[in-house]
Write an enzyme that holds these catalytic residues in place. Sequence first.
Site: not given
Length: 407
Positions: A398-400, A396, A162
């Site tokens: 979203r970050c990934m 989490g 992200r």
Amino acid sequence: MKNNYMLNVTSEISKLKTVLLHRPGKELENLVPDLLEKLLFDDIPYLKIAQEEHDSFAQILRNNDIEVLYLRDLAAESLTTNELREQMIEDFLEESHVFGQDNKEIIRQYLSDFNNYQLIDKMMAGVRKEDLKNYKSKFLVDMVAREYPFILDPMPNLYFTRDPFATIGNGITLNNMKTGIRNRETIFAKYIFENHPRFKDKKIPIWFNRNEKTSLEGGDELVLNDKVIAMGISARTDAASVEKFAKNIFNDGQTFETILAFDIPKKRAFMHLDTVFTMVDYNKFTIHPEIEGPLTVFSITKGTNNDLNIVREEDTLSNILKKYLELDKITLIPCAGGNKIDAPREQWNDGSNTLAIAPGEVVVYERNYVTNELLKDHGIKTHLMPSSELSRGRGGPRCMSMPLIRE
């Protein structure tokens, strides 16, 4: 899957069609306790299990008719000529601060022996001094650091795709990361969008470039709808970057009319805006309990003569969202309900960081069971992914993930 191979993201929650991931690799095995702070980690994930967890994540996406692309593959496929390959190696050595032509030549020759996929793997994993038996630097900086185990540092944060760039509208921000240890990650995105056959002829606009002097990271960029973007002014993103981005995207004729710049605490628990705030449905959001009260938010709109209209607004998060999203009701779902014990525990493991794959449908870490039950109680469909090792990186779902195309 059929699509026109262009980029399109005008919402955090619309149906996800194509996403970019990075499956963790040997870079995680080059994490050592003495270097955790430098490499921005708190712990050392077990690679085998981290890869199994990541594969489960990717399969959840595929099971929901989402095309999954991998950073490593796209980067390798971007090196379509020997000249491009040599230039990427040169760029990588330059940003890795390798001193002296003799040193560069030794490492250049070492990297040149790999095929494109092996080359990208090695760049990502890092190069240990023990890999190059003949490496003997004549430079004082290297001699002083003779016990340091790496010639090229590993890039363990790569599985958080992200951050190095963000898709907004039909363009991207190619980010200048806050730390040098992560800024090398953006080299891969640069080569992909300039040279990969899938993207190179698409004239993809760049709203912010990696050669800027101030920092911007993708975790601070949220596309709330086709008119409103939320951005964090955080420990990783500078206010000047938000202004630069705003001018560029407003002047391009995109549909976006307002940028809400959230001035969030500059500490690790609030690393990015998406660690404390994500959108899960048209009027529902997960939040860190500490940001529910009065916030300092700056609304930014297009002015005249390339100027910006910037207004400081102090109000509750709920009221700010109702005003700018033009909604009568906003539902904020605090991580673990704000419980004094459960909330900090689940926030540590990114309970507020969700990936929406459709309105009211999200991927979450299964370990955050208190928050996940609250999401279900609010009518949100949850896809649970294993996370005992991936969560050690403090990021989490979203970050990934980097959405490239949403409906």
